[in-house]
Motif scaffolding. Structure first.
Motif, short mmCIF file in Angstrom:
data_model
loop_
_atom_site.label_atom_id
_atom_site.label_comp_id
_atom_site.label_asym_id
_atom_site.label_seq_id
_atom_site.Cartn_x
_atom_site.Cartn_y
_atom_site.Cartn_z
N TYR A 64 0.84 -1.20 0.00
CA TYR A 64 0.00 0.00 0.00
C TYR A 64 0.87 1.25 0.00
CZ TYR A 64 -3.71 -3.20 1.35
OH TYR A 64 -4.61 -4.23 1.37
N GLU A 65 0.31 2.32 -0.56
CA GLU A 65 1.00 3.60 -0.53
C GLU A 65 1.00 4.14 0.89
OE1 GLU A 65 0.97 7.85 -2.94
OE2 GLU A 65 -0.51 6.31 -3.44
N ASP B 243 -2.00 5.15 3.48
CA ASP B 243 -3.27 4.53 3.07
C ASP B 243 -3.72 3.48 4.08
OD1 ASP B 243 -3.42 6.03 0.78
OD2 ASP B 243 -3.08 4.35 -0.61
N ASP B 244 -5.02 3.51 4.40
CA ASP B 244 -5.58 2.43 5.20
C ASP B 244 -5.55 1.16 4.35
OD1 ASP B 244 -6.15 4.18 7.26
OD2 ASP B 244 -8.28 4.33 6.78
N TRP B 245 -5.59 0.00 5.00
CA TRP B 245 -5.59 -1.26 4.27
C TRP B 245 -6.59 -2.22 4.91
CZ3 TRP B 245 -4.16 -5.73 6.84
CH2 TRP B 245 -3.53 -5.56 8.08
N PRO C 18 -2.40 2.52 8.59
CA PRO C 18 -1.23 2.35 7.74
C PRO C 18 -0.01 1.92 8.56
CG PRO C 18 -2.23 4.51 7.39
CD PRO C 18 -2.91 3.88 8.57
#
Length: 116
Positions: A25-26, A29-31, A59
């Motif tokens: 993920y960037e 960003d939430d995942w 994140p």
């Protein structure tokens, strides 16, 4: 073992689309466990942890791209080598010595996340 992204990351994003588990993920960003997997709703992970696969998680990094260790299988079950490391122009995708797993454990995690 899982792969980590070091702080040498230049945020180019080359690794993110290569991950078959959607474990990258960037920064900031939430995942979700459900992202790119067959996991839905309440699940018990192979390590015994209970999670809601659809719930947003904090994140791992706010600065650079990051890999969620619980979702990383080093591409076992998909490719011969970790694709993030193969495409990284600055070689910042390296083994995570804090998350050592056997090939059998990685394959079991892959099968758990991708039931079909």
């Amino acid at each position: 073992m899982a792969i980590i992204i070091t702080d040498e990351c230049i945020n180019c994003g080359a690794c993110e689309p290569e991950c078959p588990n959607t474990a990258i993920y960037e920064g900031a960003d939430d995942w979700r466990y459900a992202d790119g997997t067959d996991l839905k709703g309440k699940v018990v992970l192979p390590d015994g942890k209970e999670v809601d696969a659809d719930e947003a998680q904090e994140p791992v990094s706010d600065e650079i791209y990051f890999i969620v260790a619980d979702k990383c299988t080093e591409c076992k079950g998909f490719h011969e080598e970790p694709q993030c490391a193969a495409v990284c122009p600055v070689d910042c995708c390296i083994p995570d010595d804090d998350n050592v797993e056997t090939e059998e454990e990685l394959l079991a995690k892959q099968a758990f996340m991708h039931k079909e």
